[in-house]
Scaffold this active site. Sequence first.
Site, PDB file in Angstrom:
ATOM      1  N   TYR A   1       4.468   4.394  14.637  1.00 55.67           N
ATOM      2  CA  TYR A   1       5.854   4.006  14.302  1.00 55.67           C
ATOM      3  C   TYR A   1       6.448   3.087  15.376  1.00 55.67           C
ATOM      4  O   TYR A   1       7.280   2.237  15.050  1.00 55.67           O
ATOM      5  CB  TYR A   1       6.724   5.247  14.043  1.00 55.67           C
ATOM      6  CG  TYR A   1       6.374   5.867  12.710  1.00 55.67           C
ATOM      7  CD1 TYR A   1       6.814   5.296  11.518  1.00 55.67           C
ATOM      8  CD2 TYR A   1       5.546   6.979  12.637  1.00 55.67           C
ATOM      9  CE1 TYR A   1       6.444   5.835  10.290  1.00 55.67           C
ATOM     10  CE2 TYR A   1       5.172   7.523  11.415  1.00 55.67           C
ATOM     11  CZ  TYR A   1       5.622   6.942  10.247  1.00 55.67           C
ATOM     12  OH  TYR A   1       5.239   7.460   9.032  1.00 55.67           O
TER      13      TYR A   1
ATOM     14  N   ARG B   1       5.345  -0.206  14.182  1.00 56.68           N
ATOM     15  CA  ARG B   1       6.113  -0.629  12.993  1.00 56.68           C
ATOM     16  C   ARG B   1       7.514  -1.099  13.413  1.00 56.68           C
ATOM     17  O   ARG B   1       8.058  -2.050  12.889  1.00 56.68           O
ATOM     18  CB  ARG B   1       6.257   0.520  11.987  1.00 56.68           C
ATOM     19  CG  ARG B   1       4.976   1.138  11.471  1.00 56.68           C
ATOM     20  CD  ARG B   1       4.289   0.286  10.411  1.00 56.68           C
ATOM     21  NE  ARG B   1       3.663  -0.908  10.964  1.00 56.68           N
ATOM     22  CZ  ARG B   1       2.553  -0.900  11.724  1.00 56.68           C
ATOM     23  NH1 ARG B   1       1.931   0.217  12.022  1.00 56.68           N
ATOM     24  NH2 ARG B   1       2.040  -2.031  12.182  1.00 56.68           N
TER      25      ARG B   1
ATOM     26  N   GLN C   1      13.146   2.781  -0.916  1.00 59.58           N
ATOM     27  CA  GLN C   1      12.116   3.671  -0.351  1.00 59.58           C
ATOM     28  C   GLN C   1      11.666   3.129   1.000  1.00 59.58           C
ATOM     29  O   GLN C   1      10.888   3.770   1.695  1.00 59.58           O
ATOM     30  CB  GLN C   1      10.911   3.734  -1.298  1.00 59.58           C
ATOM     31  CG  GLN C   1      11.249   4.303  -2.667  1.00 59.58           C
ATOM     32  CD  GLN C   1      10.114   4.053  -3.660  1.00 59.58           C
ATOM     33  OE1 GLN C   1       9.155   4.814  -3.724  1.00 59.58           O
ATOM     34  NE2 GLN C   1      10.210   2.983  -4.435  1.00 59.58           N
TER      35      GLN C   1
ATOM     36  N   HIS D   1      13.583   7.402   2.179  1.00 62.78           N
ATOM     37  CA  HIS D   1      12.471   7.873   3.015  1.00 62.78           C
ATOM     38  C   HIS D   1      12.729   7.699   4.507  1.00 62.78           C
ATOM     39  O   HIS D   1      11.786   7.681   5.291  1.00 62.78           O
ATOM     40  CB  HIS D   1      11.168   7.161   2.609  1.00 62.78           C
ATOM     41  CG  HIS D   1      10.712   7.550   1.225  1.00 62.78           C
ATOM     42  ND1 HIS D   1       9.863   6.781   0.462  1.00 62.78           N
ATOM     43  CD2 HIS D   1      11.010   8.649   0.469  1.00 62.78           C
ATOM     44  CE1 HIS D   1       9.639   7.391  -0.695  1.00 62.78           C
ATOM     45  NE2 HIS D   1      10.337   8.519  -0.725  1.00 62.78           N
TER      46      HIS D   1
ATOM     47  N   GLY E   1       9.394  -4.143  -6.702  1.00 65.15           N
ATOM     48  CA  GLY E   1       8.338  -3.999  -5.700  1.00 65.15           C
ATOM     49  C   GLY E   1       7.957  -2.580  -5.350  1.00 65.15           C
ATOM     50  O   GLY E   1       7.816  -2.249  -4.175  1.00 65.15           O
TER      51      GLY E   1
ATOM     52  N   SER F   1       5.202   0.678  -6.634  1.00 64.92           N
ATOM     53  CA  SER F   1       4.120   1.080  -7.541  1.00 64.92           C
ATOM     54  C   SER F   1       4.518   2.314  -8.354  1.00 64.92           C
ATOM     55  O   SER F   1       3.772   2.744  -9.217  1.00 64.92           O
ATOM     56  CB  SER F   1       2.857   1.371  -6.734  1.00 64.92           C
ATOM     57  OG  SER F   1       3.111   2.428  -5.824  1.00 64.92           O
TER      58      SER F   1
HETATM   59  P1  OAD Z   1       3.408   0.604  -2.720  1.00 62.74           P
HETATM   60  O1  OAD Z   1       2.579  -0.032  -1.650  1.00 62.74           O
HETATM   61  O2  OAD Z   1       2.886   1.824  -3.376  1.00 62.74           O
HETATM   62  O3  OAD Z   1       3.679  -0.460  -3.860  1.00 62.74           O
HETATM   63  C1  OAD Z   1       4.083  -1.760  -3.541  1.00 62.74           C
HETATM   64  C2  OAD Z   1       4.333  -2.500  -4.832  1.00 62.74           C
HETATM   65  O4  OAD Z   1       4.831  -3.774  -4.488  1.00 62.74           O
HETATM   66  C3  OAD Z   1       3.101  -2.699  -5.701  1.00 62.74           C
HETATM   67  O5  OAD Z   1       3.381  -2.308  -7.044  1.00 62.74           O
HETATM   68  C4  OAD Z   1       2.837  -4.216  -5.613  1.00 62.74           C
HETATM   69  O6  OAD Z   1       2.327  -4.762  -6.834  1.00 62.74           O
HETATM   70  C5  OAD Z   1       4.240  -4.730  -5.336  1.00 62.74           C
HETATM   71  N1  OAD Z   1       4.309  -6.030  -4.662  1.00 62.74           N
HETATM   72  C6  OAD Z   1       3.434  -6.596  -3.802  1.00 62.74           C
HETATM   73  N2  OAD Z   1       3.890  -7.797  -3.385  1.00 62.74           N
HETATM   74  C7  OAD Z   1       5.094  -7.994  -3.998  1.00 62.74           C
HETATM   75  C8  OAD Z   1       6.065  -9.034  -3.975  1.00 62.74           C
HETATM   76  N3  OAD Z   1       5.913 -10.144  -3.237  1.00 62.74           N
HETATM   77  N4  OAD Z   1       7.195  -8.881  -4.717  1.00 62.74           N
HETATM   78  C9  OAD Z   1       7.384  -7.760  -5.486  1.00 62.74           C
HETATM   79  N5  OAD Z   1       6.491  -6.747  -5.538  1.00 62.74           N
HETATM   80  C10 OAD Z   1       5.360  -6.866  -4.806  1.00 62.74           C
HETATM   81  O7  OAD Z   1       4.861   0.858  -2.076  1.00 62.74           O
HETATM   82  P2  OAD Z   1       6.019   1.825  -2.573  1.00 62.74           P
HETATM   83  O8  OAD Z   1       6.027   1.941  -4.053  1.00 62.74           O
HETATM   84  O9  OAD Z   1       7.241   1.372  -1.878  1.00 62.74           O
HETATM   85  O10 OAD Z   1       6.649   6.628   1.640  1.00 62.74           O
HETATM   86  O11 OAD Z   1       5.548   3.190  -1.942  1.00 62.74           O
HETATM   87  C11 OAD Z   1       6.361   4.321  -2.060  1.00 62.74           C
HETATM   88  C12 OAD Z   1       6.270   5.192  -0.837  1.00 62.74           C
HETATM   89  O12 OAD Z   1       4.919   5.485  -0.534  1.00 62.74           O
HETATM   90  C13 OAD Z   1       6.764   4.558   0.437  1.00 62.74           C
HETATM   91  O13 OAD Z   1       8.170   4.640   0.602  1.00 62.74           O
HETATM   92  C14 OAD Z   1       6.070   5.318   1.507  1.00 62.74           C
HETATM   93  C15 OAD Z   1       4.699   5.353   0.889  1.00 62.74           C
HETATM   94  O14 OAD Z   1       3.863   6.296   1.309  1.00 62.74           O
HETATM   95  C16 OAD Z   1       6.787   7.171   2.856  1.00 62.74           C
HETATM   96  O15 OAD Z   1       6.550   6.575   3.888  1.00 62.74           O
HETATM   97  C17 OAD Z   1       7.293   8.565   2.827  1.00 62.74           C
END
Ligand code: OAD
Length: 229
Positions: A51, A54, A84, A102, A167, A169
């Site tokens: 962290y 980060r 998130q 988060h 953005g 998943s």
């Molecule tokens: P993910 O890494 O699971 O998903 C990222 C999403 O962003 C994917 O669906 C990609 O297709 C999309 N993506 C990539 N580039 C992009 C762009 N330029 N514009 C728009 N979308 C784009 O991330 P999260 O869904 O945020 O939790 O993950 C959820 C949580 O899982 C996070 O908050 C974190 C993680 O573990 C904790 O740290 C507790």
Amino acid sequence: MIAVLTGAGISAESGLSTFRDSGGLWEGHDVMEVASPQGWAKNPELVNNFYNLRRRALQRVKPNAAHMYLASLERNYNVQIITQNVDNLHEQAGSSSVLHLHGELLKVRSTRYPDLVYDWTDDLALTDLCERGHSLRPDIVWFGEDVPLIPVAASIISKSRVLLIIGTSLQVYPAAGLMHCANPDASVIYIDPQPAQTQVSSRSLHVIPKKATESLEDLEDLLAEILNP
Ligand code: OAD
């Protein structure tokens, strides 16, 4: 009101990597190793250092056009961001209402008294203590921990005319379940170059399968259609 649910994808074009686009690794680490209470108990040094890196990376990046666009929507609408993400790029762009589901990279909290939360921009040392003499940890919601802001977010979304999802998943619960809180009469817009299969309670779902910064014209047209018919 426009509710906006963002995930790592909105910060990707600012230079912060997403979680699941790189083979399940987050900056080279198994997510459970660096984002779980078990990981912290097993190797606090590794987690703390992770962290710290980060936090340093965040000092080197800037909000992109998508963050800026969301902030600019406040000129005409009540916009509530629910993110998130643990970065502060929405705030840097000027959004005034940002809920961090988060946690936040730029905060740390007492390991003993979770209400003792401190702003933190530098590296955290494992020897740093809260004002009551207990060690500090990143103020991040790790896997398996409660997400205390979910009811607040659900209430905002249920009252919104538009839910904009950008953005994410939609794999991590309970945050992903928030899309089901949209009112059936609300419009849901989902922007992601690789959108997840979604089912929403709303009768109107618009998917824009593009990167966040490349979707802004489509988004503007869609919002005009929905909000000023
Ligand atoms: P993910 O890494 O699971 O998903 C990222 C999403 O962003 C994917 O669906 C990609 O297709 C999309 N993506 C990539 N580039 C992009 C762009 N330029 N514009 C728009 N979308 C784009 O991330 P999260 O869904 O945020 O939790 O993950 C959820 C949580 O899982 C996070 O908050 C974190 C993680 O573990 C904790 O740290 C507790």
